[in-house]
Scaffold this active site. Structure first.
Site, mmCIF file in Angstrom:
data_model
loop_
_atom_site.group_PDB
_atom_site.id
_atom_site.type_symbol
_atom_site.label_atom_id
_atom_site.label_comp_id
_atom_site.label_asym_id
_atom_site.label_seq_id
_atom_site.Cartn_x
_atom_site.Cartn_y
_atom_site.Cartn_z
ATOM 1 N N GLU A 145 1.453 -1.330 0.158
ATOM 2 C CA GLU A 145 0.166 -0.437 0.074
ATOM 3 C C GLU A 145 0.959 1.263 -0.514
ATOM 4 O OE1 GLU A 145 -3.123 -1.070 3.074
ATOM 5 O OE2 GLU A 145 -3.604 0.132 1.853
ATOM 6 N N GLU A 146 2.634 0.965 0.121
ATOM 7 C CA GLU A 146 2.693 2.016 -0.246
ATOM 8 C C GLU A 146 2.798 3.121 -0.871
ATOM 9 O OE1 GLU A 146 6.007 -1.087 -1.759
ATOM 10 O OE2 GLU A 146 3.843 -0.785 -1.294
ATOM 11 N N PRO A 147 2.517 2.796 -2.147
ATOM 12 C CA PRO A 147 2.537 4.269 -2.479
ATOM 13 C C PRO A 147 1.077 6.025 -2.653
ATOM 14 C CG PRO A 147 1.923 2.324 -3.925
ATOM 15 C CD PRO A 147 2.199 2.357 -3.181
ATOM 16 N N LEU A 165 2.543 6.897 1.138
ATOM 17 C CA LEU A 165 3.219 7.533 1.004
ATOM 18 C C LEU A 165 2.808 9.452 0.207
ATOM 19 C CD1 LEU A 165 6.591 7.181 0.506
ATOM 20 C CD2 LEU A 165 6.483 7.251 -2.018
#
Ligand SMILES: *[C@@H]1O[C@H](CO)[C@@H](O)[C@H](O)[C@H]1NC(C)=O
Ligand SMILES: *[C@@H]1O[C@H](CO)[C@@H](O)[C@H](O)[C@H]1NC(C)=O
Ligand SMILES: *[C@@H]1O[C@H](CO)[C@@H](O)[C@H](O)[C@H]1NC(C)=O
Ligand SMILES: *[C@@H]1O[C@H](CO)[C@@H](O)[C@H](O)[C@H]1NC(C)=O
Ligand SMILES: *[C@@H]1O[C@H](CO)[C@@H](O)[C@H](O)[C@H]1NC(C)=O
Ligand SMILES: *[C@@H]1O[C@H](CO)[C@@H](O)[C@H](O)[C@H]1NC(C)=O
Ligand SMILES: *[C@@H]1O[C@H](CO)[C@@H](O)[C@H](O)[C@H]1NC(C)=O
Ligand SMILES: *[C@@H]1O[C@H](CO)[C@@H](O)[C@H](O)[C@H]1NC(C)=O
Length: 641
Positions: free
Chosen positions: A143-145, A148
């Protein structure tokens, strides 16, 4: 790099008269600086009044940190004397940062309105911490994007929102009563090194941190840090579990002249170093979160969680502080958390939903002093449950269809399947067991509605002939859900016998500290574990007994119940952990105590958990399989003619 030195606060000037007064004043509760967090991400939340009247007050919890300014919770807390910290949801951050009017309205609607009854302590202009940047990537797998950009996006609003809330508090003449703090996770200052002296605030947060620290210092507010010892334990393979559980360390972590024998102190001192490097070495520290989960991962069990929590509370009681701040422990520490929350994000692991000291329905999972002292924790009373009905895979249907996978995924994405994860309490069920667990969980979460028990027509619900009058909608049938899990587990073990070795005590579990009268019984947690394994082998019988109204429990089954009573230091808590409501536990114990003479246990070794091997095992498994088969294949309606 500047070294972070030992810091000694000058003792406050205390007039002699005041000292004398203090000496005769009643001793403050030893857990005075401890509080508990209370979140609301639950599909079936315990009503706020029940939480306050049934859990907070009976257990003398002195302070609570609310995830949001829930009006139900604040109303219930009015007049309770419990000190309250209120969170602000992320979604409000931008409006609060850009409009002083919005901040004034927020303070008016969510704080001022309650000030006559509620004892506020802090406001958090942020529900979650802003651990933004690349460090989030290992927490939020996949789920980083989003996170972020989300994080970076929010970063610039944090301090302006805090400032606007502070101004609104001043205007409302509340600034002397409440302080504004911003929770930050340990990831904001702890980089790859586990040595406290290496810590400094992350460079990508540099600007924000300077602003935040100067805001906090200007308002004499403390720095709030959120610790996630379990996540740290999972990531630092070379730090032992003992280090996290406040156990005696033969090889403490050496950091220059300082030695650290627990993660908590090391984290605090890392923060002290980071604050010192940023020029704010004197700032007070509050720990906004510290806890250990009980399910959903390896080493996430009630026994380990109890060890952590008890270790933490005892450590704080000593008020010994840390090597860099001797005799100055964090001014407050919030235990994470009060109740399980089956809807909270699993971004940092499935265990995130199992941090409650109490289950979602207010039953203590283990023992810890959260204000009540050495007494046992009081459970919520008069909890209302749904009827004992399940929704499980119909064994008679053709299950070869691939749509079952997508049904499973659909059920789990809305329901809570975290107990199925490796190390979880329902791991090892096998594929069909998994699917049944997921379908049933979804069904219970949706209040047993007909529509929710329909995944491509694969499932059937099974109802027990309990009179509906005793059950009012509102809660999952905890015993039913867990018994189903246990039944599935037993079936899974029977099927995959050769592959799966009988589970022993999980590695690294520290025996639960038994109460004084049990101290002589060496290895009692081992025996308790064996008793738990035994009771699993008679799940079918117990289902029949509790849910079908059969008036018979076999001798082996009663022996397991009595073993739990004898060998588990907190039998009631233990029975509730494996899913019985207090009433059901009492029914079982009452039946077994009345029925059969207690066997002498003395020094006699407990029957090994594999006692059922041989002829007995086969019949026990057959019974299990048939019990489960009938459970899974039954049509609606009562079964007894
Ligand atoms: C707090 O106040 C704001 C603004 O008046 C309102 O929109 C919000 O619903 C209130 N409650 C919470 C939990 O923030
Ligand atoms: C961690 O922080 C220290 C001190 O600021 C620095 O020397 C080191 O390079 C950092 N390590 C990483 C992996 O960022
Ligand atoms: C803190 O106070 C100083 C001096 O009054 C001021 O210059 C600074 O802008 C303040 N910082 C914040 C973030 O309010
Ligand atoms: C853990 O291992 C890493 C890498 O192997 C090392 O850099 C670090 O110093 C170790 N930490 C401790 C406390 O031994
Ligand atoms: C932020 O960065 C600047 C320059 O890169 C540096 O001088 C300052 O000390 C840093 N502040 C903190 C709090 O790390
Ligand atoms: C398998 O699933 C498809 C689509 O979901 C359906 O059309 C078909 O009838 C199913 N077959 C069986 C045997 O259930
Ligand atoms: C059951 O589900 C869990 C969690 O999704 C998974 O880890 C496990 O491998 C599944 N078991 C089987 C047999 O598919
Ligand atoms: C259950 O699923 C079947 C097939 O998908 C559908 O025809 C039926 O209307 C569904 N029933 C309910 C109550 O949703």
């Amino acid at each position: 790099m500047l070294p972070c030195r030992r810091h000694l606060r000058p003792p406050p000037f205390v007039p002699a008269l005041l000292l004398m007064l203090l000496a005769v004043a009643p001793m403050p509760s030893p857990a005075a600086a401890v509080g508990v967090t209370w979140g609301f991400a639950s599909s079936h939340p315990l009503p706020a009044a029940q939480v306050v009247q049934g859990l907070l007050l009976p257990n003398s919890i002195p302070r609570i940190r609310l995830a949001a300014a829930s009006s139900d919770a604040l109303s219930a807390l009015a007049g309770s004397g419990v000190a309250v910290t209120v969170g602000v949801p992320d979604a409000l951050l931008r409006p609060l940062a850009t409009s002083r009017k919005a901040a004034a309205a927020w303070v008016h609607d969510n704080i001022t309105r309650y000030t006559s009854g509620v004892r506020f302590e802090y406001v958090l202009p942020f529900k979650q911490d802003f651990s933004i940047g690349h460090f989030i990537s290992y927490i939020a797998v996949g789920e980083e994007p989003f996170l972020l950009s989300h994080g970076q996006h929010l970063q610039s609003f944090v301090v302006p929102a805090a400032e606007n809330i502070q101004r609104a508090l001043i205007d409302a003449k509340l600034s002397s009563k409440l302080k504004v703090v911003v929770p930050c996770s340990a990831e904001t200052y702890q980089n790859a090194s586990t040595l406290p002296s290496q810590a400094s605030f992350r460079s990508d947060l540099n600007g924000t941190m300077v602003e935040l620290l100067s805001f906090l210092a200007n308002n004499s507010s403390p720095f709030m840090v959120e610790l996630n010892p379990f996540l740290s334990f999972q990531q630092n393979k070379n730090l032992s579990l003992d280090y996290y559980l406040f156990q005696l360390m033969t090889h403490p972590v050496k950091d220059g002249q300082n030695k650290y024998d627990n993660y908590f102190d090391a984290s605090i001192d890392a923060l002290v170093c980071a604050l010192t490097r940023a020029g704010f070495g004197d700032m007070d520290i509050i720990v906004g979160r510290a806890g250990w989960p009980t399910d959903g991962a390896v080493n996430a069990t009630p026994a380990v969680a109890q060890s952590f929590m008890t270790g933490l509370v005892n450590h704080l009681d000593k008020k010994s502080g840390t090597p860099l701040r001797p005799k100055m422990p964090p001014i407050k520490t919030y235990l994470f958390s009060l109740l399980d929350e089956d809807q909270c994000s699993t971004a940092s692991g499935g265990c995130e939903r199992h941090y409650g000291i109490f289950t979602f329905d207010g039953q203590a999972k283990y023992h810890v002093n959260i204000g009540q002292g050495p007494k046992a924790l009081k459970n919520a009373l008069d909890v209302e449950y749904l009827p004992s009905k399940w929704c499980v895979v119909d064994n008679n249907k053709d299950l070869s269809n691939s749509s079952i996978s997508s049904s499973f995924a659909a059920a789990c994405s809305s329901g809570d399947c975290t107990a199925l994860l490796p190390g979880g309490s329902c791991s090892g069920l096998g594929w069909l067991g998994n699917v049944s667990y997921a379908f049933n969980n979804y069904y219970q979460q949706h209040d047993q509605s007909e529509e929710s028990c329909n995944f491509s027509g694969l499932v059937t619900s099974s109802s027990a002939p309990r009179p509906p009058s005793t059950m009012v909608a509102g809660f999952l049938p905890s015993a039913a859900t867990m018994l189903l899990c246990l039944a599935l587990l037993a079936a899974g073990v029977a099927v995959a016998d050769e592959l799966a070795p009988a589970p022993g005590p999980a590695a690294g579990i520290v025996p639960a500290p038994p109460p004084a009268d049990e101290l002589d019984r060496e290895g009692s947690s081992q025996h308790c574990w064996e008793a738990l394994m035994e009771i699993k082998s008679c799940t079918g019988e117990i289902i029949m007994f509790l849910l079908e109204g059969e008036a018979y429990l076999g001798g082996g089954c009663c022996r397991a119940v009595r073993l739990i009573e004898q060998r588990c230091w907190a039998a009631d808590a233990m029975l509730s952990v494996i899913g019985f409501t207090p009433q059901e536990g009492d029914m079982l114990k009452g039946y077994c105590d009345a029925g059969q003479p207690l066997q002498q246990h003395g020094s006699e070794p407990p029957p090994p958990s594999s006692a059922a091997d041989g002829g007995d095992a086969a019949s026990a498994r057959e019974m299990m399989m048939s019990a489960f088969g009938s459970l899974a294949g039954r049509k609606h309606g009562p079964v007894r003619g």
